[in-house]
Design a protein around this motif. Structure first.
Motif, short mmCIF file in Angstrom:
data_model
loop_
_atom_site.label_atom_id
_atom_site.label_comp_id
_atom_site.label_asym_id
_atom_site.label_seq_id
_atom_site.Cartn_x
_atom_site.Cartn_y
_atom_site.Cartn_z
N SER A 103 0.84 -1.20 0.00
CA SER A 103 0.00 0.00 0.00
C SER A 103 0.88 1.25 0.00
O SER A 103 1.79 1.36 0.83
CB SER A 103 -0.92 0.02 1.23
N VAL A 104 0.60 2.18 -0.90
CA VAL A 104 1.50 3.30 -1.12
C VAL A 104 1.62 4.21 0.09
O VAL A 104 2.65 4.85 0.30
CB VAL A 104 1.04 4.12 -2.35
N GLU A 105 0.57 4.30 0.94
CA GLU A 105 0.62 5.22 2.06
C GLU A 105 1.64 4.79 3.11
O GLU A 105 2.07 5.60 3.94
CB GLU A 105 -0.77 5.41 2.69
N GLN A 106 2.05 3.52 3.10
CA GLN A 106 3.06 3.06 4.05
C GLN A 106 4.38 3.78 3.85
O GLN A 106 5.17 3.90 4.79
CB GLN A 106 3.27 1.55 3.91
N ALA A 107 4.63 4.27 2.65
CA ALA A 107 5.88 4.96 2.36
C ALA A 107 5.98 6.29 3.09
O ALA A 107 7.06 6.88 3.15
CB ALA A 107 6.02 5.17 0.85
N LEU A 108 4.88 6.80 3.64
CA LEU A 108 4.89 8.09 4.32
C LEU A 108 5.40 7.99 5.76
O LEU A 108 5.74 9.02 6.36
CB LEU A 108 3.47 8.68 4.35
N GLN A 109 5.46 6.78 6.32
CA GLN A 109 5.81 6.65 7.74
C GLN A 109 7.21 7.20 8.00
O GLN A 109 8.19 6.79 7.39
CB GLN A 109 5.73 5.20 8.18
N GLY A 110 7.28 8.16 8.91
CA GLY A 110 8.55 8.76 9.28
C GLY A 110 9.00 9.87 8.36
O GLY A 110 10.01 10.52 8.62
N LYS A 111 8.26 10.12 7.27
CA LYS A 111 8.66 11.13 6.30
C LYS A 111 7.94 12.46 6.48
O LYS A 111 8.42 13.49 6.00
CB LYS A 111 8.39 10.62 4.87
N VAL A 112 6.79 12.46 7.16
CA VAL A 112 5.96 13.66 7.29
C VAL A 112 5.68 13.92 8.76
O VAL A 112 5.08 13.07 9.44
CB VAL A 112 4.65 13.51 6.50
N ALA A 113 6.11 15.07 9.25
CA ALA A 113 5.87 15.42 10.65
C ALA A 113 4.37 15.51 10.91
O ALA A 113 3.62 16.09 10.12
CB ALA A 113 6.54 16.74 10.99
N GLY A 114 3.93 14.94 12.04
CA GLY A 114 2.53 15.01 12.42
C GLY A 114 1.66 13.94 11.85
O GLY A 114 0.46 13.91 12.13
N VAL A 115 2.23 13.02 11.06
CA VAL A 115 1.46 11.92 10.49
C VAL A 115 1.91 10.63 11.14
O VAL A 115 3.07 10.23 11.04
CB VAL A 115 1.65 11.83 8.96
N GLN A 116 0.98 9.98 11.84
CA GLN A 116 1.28 8.73 12.53
C GLN A 116 0.60 7.59 11.78
O GLN A 116 -0.61 7.59 11.60
CB GLN A 116 0.79 8.79 13.98
N ILE A 117 1.43 6.64 11.33
CA ILE A 117 0.93 5.52 10.54
C ILE A 117 1.26 4.23 11.28
O ILE A 117 2.41 3.99 11.64
CB ILE A 117 1.56 5.49 9.14
N SER A 118 0.25 3.42 11.53
CA SER A 118 0.44 2.14 12.19
C SER A 118 -0.29 1.07 11.39
O SER A 118 -1.41 1.28 10.92
CB SER A 118 -0.10 2.16 13.62
#
Length: 1023
Positions: A137-152
């Motif tokens: 899933s493409v949104e997993q690539a955002l983890q740790g890259k965008v401040a304020g976005v928490q992905i689990s």
């Protein structure tokens, strides 16, 4: 074969020559614009290596390159140029203005703005960075890259839904997921799995990451207000690739690797360990000092004596110490992952295209789970006339997922077997066949179940997007866009006749079809104009109509006469069927204004009037909007541009809404599912509320961004404060009404925090570049107001929970339970604090008070760290993600951390039980084992609540980009190789946390597939 070997040897020779024997030369020149004026800061790169520089402020460059290499010149607002290096030593370049250049712009969905025109908080990640991440899933690539976005990850099973929170949670009962926008159109991204008990299925997993041009995360009201109510939780804007002018070029990418569980230190008892504890538990219950009397039990004779008293099965005596590797066989070690994509792109003055086909096959790290996707994408842009432009794109995929029965305490959940299977059971018969007559416990043989059951989701998704732009007169454009998103999921589940959840009724089959059709029309007018040279205006008005239709068809049957038949029409009993239909509509009127003076001062405004069918007719429309301002300080004459090449201040204020509640929450409903003497009958099922309307959010945001020393040092800082009011809450009703609750607009809560990002080029030379980056964010949540009851006291929305509470002055879903005080060193009994804080302790669980545990499940801080090094085509990169300030609860401790017959007589426990109390003076946090005693050690308390702080090395990669000059020698335009590891190391703050710390937003660890540690080899070929 000889040809392939010759090609490989040629490639190897070229690599050796490039690394060790390439001859360099120095070239120089000037870079000017169309008027002959020098352009400062132009980027000059040697294609294929990444080696390069930026021109000085006088527009002169000097660069050492290889003979025959290609130089690429790029600059914001100008078309890139490529020049092949020949015999000459000097090359002068004139850059041509490109009004459509995408460099340094931010895609906001409805609009695209230059970075200096944006007043809201947004972060954009490029497609190249997304494509490198080996995720389904493409949104997993955002983890740790965008401040304020928490992905689990809710599950590590391929294709599962991700839990994403942007700046925390904004609602108690309404949805907190962000809105997804693909190519300017809002889409539905709800779980479309055929069963809530199985692994979820993420519609976004149907899109190939190689087809993504960029992903933009919109965070504050100025950035999200254009999306009205649906943008209240933030917006994730996905932009897919389109073609470019030029000769048709092809790209082939391949990622192949393997994966295992990233973090799982929770281990079950071996057979020998369990036998030791079993003997001890029986002796503590029925021995000389037994709590239940002395029945002659000793440690040595405990098992035989217990068999004599019918406490244990006679088969218990047959255990010979053999360990049956249930755990190892359940794991799918080194699960294979593959992703291949072939794409083509090209165009001319009138049209361009992009086309791709892709294939992904990813195995889960647990038996029975697999994901397969075939997808195709096509986009085409055509200038029909000088003032008419057509753009259309189609993305079609077929996704097959073998989900795992992991969302609950089901006997056929493989993770239940992993931890609770009695290790005395042998999974195999003497002849090597699978044993379906296990003598101990009630769990089935999961290996037989997996071999003989069928469970499958098959999702077909077609996303079509067409836009027609008509420039009526200069810079005044009328646009029409129509998008259709069709999702069809076919779910099939067959459970065999002999072993598992359906053996009592001779097998069963379930089939369902779910169709979700989302279509959107957008009509807009845009006018951009300039007054008196410096006053720049951009005006947009837009009408949007969105309709979503969902239909569901279900069938069920039991009792199959023979093996091999799995369709319902071959079943013979207990037939059942169901069908459902829901739809909703959103209608919106939008106005956007953007103004800037000489590029220095920027003001924008958004107003949106939105109607939703989720509310009663008199309350359906809400008005939302925002205002924002920015000051590009670096454009002022007084600024020292040698120090600050970018310095921006911005601020915004806005109001958004939230309507993500049940479709019919406002209606008084009758349900006609009752059976009255064989006839259909209706009964009241919902109280309704004709005053129900939008939940609202008010957000302030202030920010600063800067670039120093020719952007070698860049950074940003933001502060936000969001107040959510008119909360959509289920308020308890008097039972005399006949209903338990009613949805109302009442209550308030707030979120506030800071976000910071920093990047620094430590070394930036022709051959060597070293960059580091970091981001950090905080979020503080507090409930301000809740509904009150007839007695004037607040009504806790979590009143029925044994884990959490929601009260004014505390964060939402604060952990609320008894406080663990340790094991009594003299008696071996568990203890809890009587007052829930300190002082007096008790071993009577019910005598201890529940208290606020000082944290909830939402991390209060999170962030990422990154580093990249480039040297003559070689590169190395590392990224880490961290979060903390919260607590997570190990929910399944209630099963495998019992110290009595539940664990030691029927099922199994975990190795932590080996640290049990054995004699007075022992200091431990595991009580004495006792076969006949329920000491409530397993019950809800802070004993099983852990600090959630962790750091994870998300990405470590090494690679090489072959210079284009050498790639040309073997008939290629480019070649790169990358070895990448993801989630390769995890540090947790608290040693007692044995399961993966990456939990769902509710903060419970579960027996589901954990996130994966993977290693992949990537090859990217351009020709």
């Amino acid at each position: 074969m000889k040809k392939r070997l010759h090609g490989f040897l040629t490639l190897l020779l070229v690599l050796v020559v490039q690394i060790g024997f390439a001859q360099d030369k120095t070239v120089s020149g000037t870079v000017v614009d169309e008027d002959g004026l020098p352009l400062p800061g132009v980027t000059v790169l040697e294609k294929g290596t990444g080696n390069g520089t930026q021109t000085n402020f006088d527009g002169v460059y000097t660069l050492e390159v290889g003979n025959g290499s290609v130089l690429s010149f790029s600059y914001v607002g100008f078309a890139s140029q490529d020049i092949k290096v020949g015999a000459a030593d000097s090359y002068d370049v004139t850059m041509q203005t490109d009004a459509d250049a995408l460099a340094e712009v931010v895609v906001l969905g409805y609009s695209t703005k230059g970075v200096e025109e944006v007043t809201g908080s947004s972060v954009q990640i490029g497609g190249a960075e997304i494509a490198e991440s080996p995720t389904v899933s493409v949104e997993q690539a955002l983890q740790g890259k965008v401040a304020g976005v928490q992905i689990s990850q809710s599950s590590g099973t391929p294709g599962a839904i991700q839990d994403i929170r942007i700046r925390g949670i904004s609602s108690i009962n309404a949805d907190n997921d962000p809105l997804y926008v693909i190519d300017g159109v809002p889409v539905s991204n709800a779980n479309i799995s055929g069963s809530a008990n199985q692994t979820s299925l993420n519609p976004l997993a149907s899109i190939n990451s190689q087809d993504i041009a960029s992903i933009t995360v919109l965070k504050d009201a100025s950035a999200t207000a254009a999306y009205g109510a649906r943008g209240s939780n933030g917006v994730i804007v996905v932009t897919t690739k389109n073609g470019k002018k030029g000769e048709t070029s092809f790209t082939f990418s391949s990622q192949v690797g393997f994966q295992n569980d990233a973090f799982n230190k929770r281990e079950s008892l071996t057979g020998a360990q369990r036998e030791t504890l079993l003997r001890e538990a029986l002796n503590n219950a029925y021995g000389a000092n037994g709590t239940n009397g002395d029945f002659g039990f000793t440690v040595d004779n405990a098992i035989d004596t217990a068999i004599g008293f019918n406490l244990l099965s006679p088969a218990t005596a047959d255990f010979d110490g053999t360990d049956y590797d249930w755990d190892g066989r359940i794991r799918n070690d080194d699960a294979l992952t593959q992703n291949y994509t072939l794409s083509a792109s090209g165009g001319d003055d009138l049209s361009n295209f992009y086309a791709s086909v892709g294939y992904n096959n990813t195995e889960a790290t647990v038996i029975g789970g697999e994901f397969e996707r075939i997808n195709g994408a096509f986009s085409y842009d055509r200038k029909l006339r000088d003032n008419v432009q057509l753009a259309t794109s189609v993305n079609v995929s077929n996704t097959k997922q073998n989900p795992v029965l992991e969302n609950g305490t089901f006997f056929s959940n493989p993770f239940i077997t992993r931890y609770l299977m009695n290790p005395f059971n042998n999974p195999d018969n003497a002849d090597g066949s699978l044993n379906i007559n296990l003598p101990f416990g009630s769990l089935p043989n999961i290996f037989y179940v997996q071999d003989n059951n069928i469970t499958r989701n098959a999702l077909t998704r077609a996303l079509v997007n067409t836009k027609l732009d008509w420039e009526i007169f200069t810079d005044f454009t009328f646009s029409n866009r129509l998008s259709m998103d069709y999702q069809l999921n076919e779910y099939t589940a067959y459970r065999n006749r002999y072993e598992g959840d359906a053996d009592d009724f001779n097998g069963d089959a379930t089939v369902s079809d779910e169709k979700n059709y989302n279509w959107v029309y957008q009509g807009s007018f845009n006018y951009g104009f300039t007054l008196a040279d410096d006053h720049n205006f951009d005006l947009t008005t837009l009408f949007e109509y969105q309709k979503n239709q969902n239909s569901y068809l279900f069938g069920y049957g039991q009792n199959f006469p023979v093996d091999g038949l799995i369709q319902i029409n071959t079943a013979s009993a207990a037939f059942d069927a169901d069908s459902q239909y829901t739809d909703w509509i959103n209608v919106s009127y939008l106005g956007l204004l953007n103004y800037n003076y000489a590029g220095k001062y920027v003001v924008d405004g958004t107003i949106r009037r939105e109607g939703s069918s989720r509310f009663p007719s008199g309350e359906r429309f809400g008005t939302f909007g925002s205002v924002g301002a920015a000051w590009n300080v670096h454009r002022e004459d007084f600024m020292n541009t040698d120090l600050f090449n970018t310095l921006r201040l911005r601020g915004s204020y806005g109001i958004t809404g939230n309507n993500n509640i049940g479709l019919n929450s406002y209606q008084a409903l009758l349900t006609y599912s009752a059976n009255y003497a064989g006839n259909g009958a209706g009964f009241p099922s919902q109280f309704g509320n004709n005053d129900l309307t939008w939940e609202k959010g008010e957000t302030y945001d202030l920010g600063l961004s800067f670039g120093m020393f020719d952007s070698r040092l860049t950074g940003s800082f933001s502060y936000y404060n969001r107040r959510t009011y008119d909360l959509l809450l289920a308020v308890p009703l008097s039972l005399t009404t006949g209903f338990s609750s009613q949805t109302r607009n009442i209550g308030e809560m707030k979120n506030s925090g800071i976000e910071a990002e920093l990047g620094f080029d430590i070394i930036s030379t022709k051959d060597f570049n070293w960059n580091i980056s970091a981001n950090y964010a905080t979020v503080e949540n507090e409930v301000v107001e809740l509904a009150t009851g007839a007695d004037g006291q607040e009504l806790d929305p979590n009143a029925g929970s044994v884990y959490t509470t929601t009260r004014s002055g505390l964060p939402v879903n604060t952990w609320f339970m008894r406080t663990w005080a340790g094991v009594d060193t003299e008696t071996g009994l568990p203890t809890w604090y009587v007052n829930g804080v300190d002082g007096e302790v008790t071993s009577n669980y019910n005598a201890a008070q529940r208290v606020d545990q000082g944290a909830n499940a939402l991390p209060t801080y999170s962030g990422g760290l990154g580093m990249r090094v480039d040297y003559k085509g070689f590169f190395a990169e590392a990224n880490a993600y961290f979060q903390g300030g919260h607590k997570i609860y190990e929910q399944y401790a209630q099963f495998y951390l019992r110290t009595n017959s539940f664990t030691l007589g029927t099922y199994n426990g975990v190795q932590e039980l080996m640290d049990r109390w054995q004699q007075p003076g022992d200091v431990t946090d595991v009580p004495a084992v006792n076969y006949a005693q329920n000491n409530n050690f397993h019950a809800t308390s802070s004993r099983h609540l852990y600090d959630g702080d962790y750091v994870r090395l998300k990405n470590l990669s090494f690679g090489y980009n072959l210079p284009s000059a050498w790639a040309n020698e073997i008939g290629l335009d480019g070649l790169s190789l990358t070895l990448r590891g993801t989630n390769i190391y995890t540090w947790v703050k608290e040693d007692g946390l044995k399961l993966d710390p990456e939990t769902r937003a509710d903060g419970f660890t579960r027996l589901t597939t954990p996130p994966v540690e993977s290693y992949t080899l990537g090859i990217n070929v351009k020709f």
